[in-house]
Design a protein around this motif. Structure first.
Motif, PDB file in Angstrom:
ATOM      1  N   PHE A  92      78.955 -58.325  -7.118  1.00 44.05           N
ATOM      2  CA  PHE A  92      78.059 -58.346  -6.086  1.00 44.05           C
ATOM      3  C   PHE A  92      77.181 -56.955  -6.641  1.00 44.05           C
ATOM      4  N   GLY A  93      77.830 -55.957  -7.133  1.00 44.06           N
ATOM      5  CA  GLY A  93      77.094 -54.699  -7.240  1.00 44.06           C
ATOM      6  C   GLY A  93      75.838 -55.002  -8.465  1.00 44.06           C
ATOM      7  N   ILE A  94      76.015 -56.019  -9.071  1.00 41.00           N
ATOM      8  CA  ILE A  94      74.858 -56.533 -10.000  1.00 41.00           C
ATOM      9  C   ILE A  94      73.829 -57.815  -9.545  1.00 41.00           C
ATOM     10  N   LEU A  95      74.562 -58.641  -8.798  1.00 38.53           N
ATOM     11  CA  LEU A  95      73.948 -59.649  -8.344  1.00 38.53           C
ATOM     12  C   LEU A  95      73.286 -59.290  -6.993  1.00 38.53           C
ATOM     13  N   MET A  96      73.633 -58.330  -6.317  1.00 38.44           N
ATOM     14  CA  MET A  96      72.705 -58.118  -5.110  1.00 38.44           C
ATOM     15  C   MET A  96      71.287 -57.323  -5.358  1.00 38.44           C
ATOM     16  N   PRO A  97      71.381 -56.372  -6.532  1.00 38.24           N
ATOM     17  CA  PRO A  97      69.948 -56.039  -6.869  1.00 38.24           C
ATOM     18  C   PRO A  97      69.103 -56.932  -7.348  1.00 38.24           C
ATOM     19  N   LEU A  98      69.428 -57.855  -8.208  1.00 40.12           N
ATOM     20  CA  LEU A  98      68.745 -58.920  -8.646  1.00 40.12           C
ATOM     21  C   LEU A  98      68.203 -59.870  -7.682  1.00 40.12           C
ATOM     22  N   THR A  99      69.264 -60.097  -6.600  1.00 42.83           N
ATOM     23  CA  THR A  99      68.598 -60.835  -5.360  1.00 42.83           C
ATOM     24  C   THR A  99      67.642 -60.246  -4.373  1.00 42.83           C
ATOM     25  N   GLY A 100      67.827 -59.013  -4.475  1.00 43.05           N
ATOM     26  CA  GLY A 100      66.980 -58.057  -3.608  1.00 43.05           C
ATOM     27  C   GLY A 100      65.620 -58.020  -4.459  1.00 43.05           C
ATOM     28  N   ALA A 101      65.564 -57.812  -5.660  1.00 39.51           N
ATOM     29  CA  ALA A 101      64.514 -57.649  -6.628  1.00 39.51           C
ATOM     30  C   ALA A 101      63.725 -59.161  -6.470  1.00 39.51           C
ATOM     31  N   THR A 102      64.393 -60.057  -6.488  1.00 37.03           N
ATOM     32  CA  THR A 102      63.656 -61.274  -6.216  1.00 37.03           C
ATOM     33  C   THR A 102      62.783 -61.451  -4.912  1.00 37.03           C
ATOM     34  N   LEU A 103      63.672 -60.893  -3.903  1.00 35.98           N
ATOM     35  CA  LEU A 103      62.879 -60.805  -2.352  1.00 35.98           C
ATOM     36  C   LEU A 103      61.663 -59.963  -2.625  1.00 35.98           C
ATOM     37  N   GLY A 104      61.779 -58.741  -3.214  1.00 40.82           N
ATOM     38  CA  GLY A 104      60.659 -57.902  -3.438  1.00 40.82           C
ATOM     39  C   GLY A 104      59.541 -58.476  -4.137  1.00 40.82           C
ATOM     40  N   LEU A 105      59.804 -59.147  -5.426  1.00 40.85           N
ATOM     41  CA  LEU A 105      58.861 -59.866  -6.046  1.00 40.85           C
ATOM     42  C   LEU A 105      58.103 -60.821  -4.949  1.00 40.85           C
ATOM     43  N   VAL A 106      58.717 -61.617  -4.274  1.00 40.26           N
ATOM     44  CA  VAL A 106      58.096 -62.761  -3.630  1.00 40.26           C
ATOM     45  C   VAL A 106      56.984 -61.751  -2.406  1.00 40.26           C
ATOM     46  N   ALA A 107      57.657 -60.825  -1.945  1.00 42.91           N
ATOM     47  CA  ALA A 107      56.833 -59.828  -1.032  1.00 42.91           C
ATOM     48  C   ALA A 107      55.748 -59.185  -1.617  1.00 42.91           C
ATOM     49  N   GLY A 108      55.931 -58.650  -2.662  1.00 40.33           N
ATOM     50  CA  GLY A 108      54.804 -57.992  -3.430  1.00 40.33           C
ATOM     51  C   GLY A 108      53.934 -58.950  -4.022  1.00 40.33           C
ATOM     52  N   GLY A 109      54.310 -60.193  -4.339  1.00 36.74           N
ATOM     53  CA  GLY A 109      53.126 -61.019  -4.545  1.00 36.74           C
ATOM     54  C   GLY A 109      52.285 -61.624  -3.401  1.00 36.74           C
ATOM     55  N   LEU A 110      53.112 -62.063  -2.301  1.00 37.46           N
ATOM     56  CA  LEU A 110      52.406 -62.291  -1.267  1.00 37.46           C
ATOM     57  C   LEU A 110      51.470 -61.150  -0.780  1.00 37.46           C
ATOM     58  N   LEU A 111      51.748 -59.931  -1.003  1.00 35.38           N
ATOM     59  CA  LEU A 111      50.717 -58.908  -0.297  1.00 35.38           C
ATOM     60  C   LEU A 111      49.799 -58.640  -1.367  1.00 35.38           C
ATOM     61  N   GLY A 112      49.799 -59.313  -2.547  1.00 33.78           N
ATOM     62  CA  GLY A 112      48.854 -59.088  -3.544  1.00 33.78           C
ATOM     63  C   GLY A 112      48.741 -57.749  -4.193  1.00 33.78           C
TER      64      GLY A 112
ATOM     65  N   SER B 295      49.347 -54.565  -6.888  1.00 35.23           N
ATOM     66  CA  SER B 295      49.293 -54.508  -8.330  1.00 35.23           C
ATOM     67  C   SER B 295      50.536 -54.893  -9.164  1.00 35.23           C
ATOM     68  N   VAL B 296      50.644 -55.042 -10.470  1.00 36.02           N
ATOM     69  CA  VAL B 296      51.953 -55.503 -11.220  1.00 36.02           C
ATOM     70  C   VAL B 296      52.822 -54.046 -10.956  1.00 36.02           C
ATOM     71  N   GLY B 297      52.115 -52.834 -11.079  1.00 38.31           N
ATOM     72  CA  GLY B 297      52.955 -51.819 -10.608  1.00 38.31           C
ATOM     73  C   GLY B 297      53.758 -51.712  -9.103  1.00 38.31           C
ATOM     74  N   GLY B 298      52.732 -52.061  -8.503  1.00 36.41           N
ATOM     75  CA  GLY B 298      53.279 -52.142  -7.097  1.00 36.41           C
ATOM     76  C   GLY B 298      54.438 -53.161  -6.830  1.00 36.41           C
ATOM     77  N   ILE B 299      54.063 -54.322  -7.464  1.00 33.34           N
ATOM     78  CA  ILE B 299      55.186 -55.497  -7.234  1.00 33.34           C
ATOM     79  C   ILE B 299      56.715 -54.729  -7.770  1.00 33.34           C
ATOM     80  N   MET B 300      56.309 -54.268  -9.155  1.00 31.86           N
ATOM     81  CA  MET B 300      57.608 -53.899  -9.643  1.00 31.86           C
ATOM     82  C   MET B 300      58.392 -52.587  -8.709  1.00 31.86           C
TER      83      MET B 300
ATOM     84  N   PHE C 172      49.950 -47.954  -9.688  1.00 30.42           N
ATOM     85  CA  PHE C 172      50.576 -48.595  -8.811  1.00 30.42           C
ATOM     86  C   PHE C 172      49.898 -47.872  -7.276  1.00 30.42           C
ATOM     87  N   GLU C 173      50.121 -48.579  -6.214  1.00 28.94           N
ATOM     88  CA  GLU C 173      49.652 -48.172  -5.281  1.00 28.94           C
ATOM     89  C   GLU C 173      50.457 -46.925  -4.693  1.00 28.94           C
ATOM     90  N   GLY C 174      49.634 -45.641  -4.198  1.00 26.62           N
ATOM     91  CA  GLY C 174      50.314 -44.570  -4.000  1.00 26.62           C
ATOM     92  C   GLY C 174      51.129 -44.708  -2.646  1.00 26.62           C
TER      93      GLY C 174
END
Lengths: 103, 334
Positions: free
Chosen positions: B247-267, B269-274, B130-132
């Motif tokens: 909320f304690g479970i839905l919010m991390p899943l929501t945040g992760a989805t936004l992180g997935l989109v951001a990581g994907g758009l940035l290009g 690595s799989v580790g970096g996106i995770m 993953f990106e250092g």
């Protein structure tokens, strides 16, 4: 042995406010105080313990000042300015000290 | 789906998660097992130093590029935006007041560095790179959420709530300094900078200290975190109404989805996106609670600490991280 009348002010306040309270006291000339950690207790929000706190957010400290009676009002004003909306208890008790020139 | 379940099962029987579970169970069983405060502090300093240094050394090896700058910007934007999402969700599914909802929202825009460390450890164990500089992304995401939360309260006219009434101190220069210069951030960024300056040669010199013992130290630290999270949840579980729990479970899943989109758009690595998903999904329980006590003292600390530390942190550690890794792998390959 001769003793002199003094006031003992004890302030239990949130740990995150420690520096702000200390600076506020120093501003009004109260330069002598002792800060003690609080292990735990019970209050309006129920029981709490310092054990297992990863953040300073829920810890408390105890600040003890012994001062000459005529300086009490300025100390309390300074303390209230910091305590204001925060969790905390202020108590004042009469006490006697041995060396009056130190307070 | 089978792949996700297999990965989740594999993660659940890793030593770090099992030590966390041990601490959690011991706290619930009211065992007297405890890690001394000073030892826990020392372990967290070690982990911050190690993860920061390794991230910096990796950047030195791979060089600085535009993606690094864009990733930092993305982290900054996510940290500003996530509290608004959290606030909306809280107002929709829980009965929290504006001040309590804003205080909780600040925690979910910020990050948990322990969750980040655990996720990076899972990636290393899975043999994924993953990106250092993701360490630096995590660091920039620590504070902006606090500003968003304070803006949310200011916009609502700071209505008086609870027995204290009135408003808090808001954000003054001293609080801003405390947030930006809190010890964890200074050590993380400082170690990152030292790693970037000294590079692979510097890493080789202290490798025996920061690489080999890392997993063992993380086990001990997560044992302590399990104890802390378990005690917190045990003492305040009465607070957790179904809406808050959801909320304690839905919010991390929501945040992760936004992180997935951001990581994907940035290009990334799989580790970096995770890792981007993980930091977006995690909630702060060290820096933000302290800031909230100063800025919004009317907010109930038991709510935000229980949610961040008692619900979301264990969820991310046990179920979230394998889900984020599996989703990143399925969508972006690797």
């Amino acid at each position: 042995m001769q003793t002199h009348k003094a006031k003992r002010v004890e302030i239990t306040i949130e740990a995150v406010m420690e520096r702000r309270l200390a600076e506020s006291l120093e501003k009004v000339g109260v330069t002598g105080f002792t800060i003690l950690p609080v292990l735990g207790g019970s209050g309006r929000s129920g029981r709490w313990s310092r054990e297992g706190q990863v953040s300073r957010a829920s810890g408390m400290i105890n600040v003890v000042c012994i001062i000459r009676p005529e300086r009490l009002d300025s100390l309390l004003d300074a303390a209230f300015g910091v305590l204001d909306r925060h969790i905390g208890v202020v108590s004042v008790t009469d006490c006697e000290v041995l060396r009056a020139e130190r307070f | 789906m089978d792949g996700i379940l297999a990965l989740a099962a594999e993660n659940l029987i890793s030593p770090i998660i099992l030590f966390f579970a041990l601490g959690f169970a011991a706290a619930f069983a009211r065992s007297d097992l405890s890690v001394p405060e000073a030892v826990a502090k020392g372990l967290s300093l070690y982990l911050l130093l190690a993860i920061g240094f390794k991230g910096g050394a990796s950047v030195a090896a791979h060089g600085v590029d535009a993606t690094l700058i864009m990733s930092l910007l993305a982290g900054l934007v996510l940290s500003f935006v996530l509290p608004f999402v959290a606030f909306g969700l809280l107002r929709m599914i829980t009965g929290l007041s504006v001040i309590d909802a804003a205080a909780v929202a600040a925690h979910y825009g910020s990050i948990s560095i322990v969750t980040f460390v655990t996720a990076s450890s899972v990636l290393t164990a899975a043999g994924l790179v993953f990106e250092g500089y993701m360490v630096a992304v995590a660091a920039v995401m620590e504070a902006p959420a606090i500003l968003s939360a304070l803006w949310l309260v200011a916009r609502a006219g700071r209505p008086a709530t609870g027995s204290h009434g009135g408003s808090g101190r808001g954000l003054d220069a001293e609080l801003l300094r405390e947030i930006l210069l809190n010890g964890s951030i200074v050590l993380l960024i400082g170690a990152f900078a030292i790693g970037a300056i000294t590079g692979q040669e510097g890493l080789a010199r202290i490798e025996a200290f920061i690489v080999a013992p890392f997993q063992g130290v993380l086990c001990l630290f997560l044992l302590d975190m399990g104890l802390v999270a378990g005690r917190g949840l045990r003492d305040t579980r009465g607070l957790l109404r179904p809406g808050l729990l959801a909320f304690g479970i839905l919010m991390p899943l929501t945040g992760a989805t936004l992180g997935l989109v951001a990581g994907g758009l940035l290009g990334l690595s799989v580790g970096g996106i995770m890792l981007m998903m993980t930091v977006s999904a995690s909630a702060s329980y060290i820096a933000v609670p302290a800031a909230m006590r100063v800025a919004l003292p009317e907010a109930n600390p038991a709510i935000y600490l229980t949610l961040a530390l008692g619900i979301t942190f264990p969820f991310n550690l046990t179920i979230g991280i394998p889900i984020y890794l599996a989703v990143a792998k399925v969508i972006f390959g690797g």
